[in-house]
Design a protein around this motif. Structure first.
Motif, mmCIF file in Angstrom:
data_model
loop_
_atom_site.group_PDB
_atom_site.id
_atom_site.type_symbol
_atom_site.label_atom_id
_atom_site.label_comp_id
_atom_site.label_asym_id
_atom_site.label_seq_id
_atom_site.Cartn_x
_atom_site.Cartn_y
_atom_site.Cartn_z
ATOM 1 N N VAL A 1 2.331 13.600 -8.700
ATOM 2 C CA VAL A 1 1.313 12.746 -8.078
ATOM 3 C C VAL A 1 1.934 11.914 -6.954
ATOM 4 C CG1 VAL A 1 -0.229 10.778 -8.468
ATOM 5 C CG2 VAL A 1 -0.177 12.663 -10.101
ATOM 6 N N TYR A 2 3.119 11.397 -7.200
ATOM 7 C CA TYR A 2 3.807 10.594 -6.185
ATOM 8 C C TYR A 2 4.066 11.419 -4.919
ATOM 9 C CZ TYR A 2 7.570 8.054 -3.860
ATOM 10 O OH TYR A 2 8.348 7.423 -2.934
ATOM 11 N N SER B 1 0.818 -1.227 0.000
ATOM 12 C CA SER B 1 0.000 0.000 0.000
ATOM 13 C C SER B 1 0.847 1.271 0.000
ATOM 14 C CB SER B 1 -0.949 0.002 1.204
ATOM 15 O OG SER B 1 -1.803 -1.105 1.155
ATOM 16 N N GLN B 2 1.849 1.295 -0.842
ATOM 17 C CA GLN B 2 2.691 2.472 -1.008
ATOM 18 C C GLN B 2 2.436 3.076 -2.387
ATOM 19 O OE1 GLN B 2 6.719 1.200 -0.555
ATOM 20 N NE2 GLN B 2 6.555 0.964 1.666
ATOM 21 N N PRO B 3 2.624 4.400 -2.514
ATOM 22 C CA PRO B 3 2.459 4.995 -3.854
ATOM 23 C C PRO B 3 3.527 4.461 -4.812
ATOM 24 C CG PRO B 3 3.244 6.629 -2.267
ATOM 25 C CD PRO B 3 2.961 5.385 -1.504
ATOM 26 N N TYR B 4 3.118 4.207 -6.031
ATOM 27 C CA TYR B 4 4.005 3.564 -7.006
ATOM 28 C C TYR B 4 4.259 4.420 -8.242
ATOM 29 C CZ TYR B 4 -0.546 2.521 -8.994
ATOM 30 O OH TYR B 4 -1.811 2.634 -9.496
ATOM 31 N N GLN B 5 3.770 5.647 -8.267
ATOM 32 C CA GLN B 5 3.937 6.483 -9.456
ATOM 33 C C GLN B 5 5.391 6.847 -9.718
ATOM 34 O OE1 GLN B 5 1.591 6.986 -7.134
ATOM 35 N NE2 GLN B 5 -0.278 6.632 -8.294
ATOM 36 N N MET C 1 2.553 14.138 -3.959
ATOM 37 C CA MET C 1 1.280 14.519 -3.344
ATOM 38 C C MET C 1 0.731 13.367 -2.491
ATOM 39 S SD MET C 1 -0.478 16.732 -6.389
ATOM 40 C CE MET C 1 -2.020 16.913 -5.542
ATOM 41 N N LYS C 2 0.911 12.149 -2.937
ATOM 42 C CA LYS C 2 0.437 11.000 -2.176
ATOM 43 C C LYS C 2 1.277 10.741 -0.936
ATOM 44 C CE LYS C 2 -2.127 8.494 -5.614
ATOM 45 N NZ LYS C 2 -2.452 7.183 -6.144
ATOM 46 N N LEU C 3 2.559 11.179 -0.969
ATOM 47 C CA LEU C 3 3.409 11.005 0.203
ATOM 48 C C LEU C 3 3.017 11.960 1.323
ATOM 49 C CD1 LEU C 3 7.008 10.537 -1.228
ATOM 50 C CD2 LEU C 3 5.561 8.833 -0.157
#
Length: 105
Positions: free
Chosen positions: A99-100, A52-56, A102-104
Motif C-alpha cells: 500500500v505504501y 501529507s505523506q503516506p505513513y503505512q 502504491m501511494k508513492l
C-alpha cells in the motif's frame, strides 16, 4: 557424587546460559523496547500525516518486528500458534509495504 564431581559438571556446562533474573530482565527490556518503538512510530506517523505523506511504511516496519519475534519463537518452540502469528504479522507487513509503495507511485 561428591562435591568435586558436582563442581566439575557445573563448570563444564555452557557458560553463557541466562539465569532467571537475566531472562526476566531480557523479557522486560524487550517489552519496553516495543513500547518505545511504538511511541516513535506514532510520532513519525503523525509528522508524515501532517505533511501529507503516506505513513503505512511505519506500520509495516512495526509489524515486521512482531513477525520476526514470533518467527524466532516458533523456530525455538515449534508451536503452531506462534507460526500462525508470525505468518499473519508477515502478511500484514507485506500488505502495508505494498500500500505504501502504491501511494508513492
Amino acid at each position: 557424587m561428591d562435591k568435586e564431581e558436582i563442581l566439575k559438571k557445573a563448570q563444564s556446562k555452557k557458560h553463557r546460559r541466562l539465569d532467571e533474573m537475566e531472562m526476566d530482565i531480557l523479557l522486560r527490556s524487550n517489552h519496553v523496547g516495543l513500547i518505545v518503538g511504538l511511541i516513535a512510530c506514532l510520532l513519525v506517523m503523525a509528522i508524515k500525516i501532517y505533511f501529507s505523506q503516506p505513513y503505512q511504511d511505519i506500520y509495516a516496519i512495526y509489524c515486521s518486528i512482531f513477525c520476526a519475534q514470533y518467527a524466532y519463537k516458533w523456530i525455538r518452540q515449534r508451536e503452531k500458534a506462534l507460526l500462525h502469528c508470525a505468518l499473519l504479522w508477515g502478511l500484514t507487513s507485506v500488505l502495508l509495504f505494498t500500500v505504501y509503495f502504491m501511494k508513492l507511485v
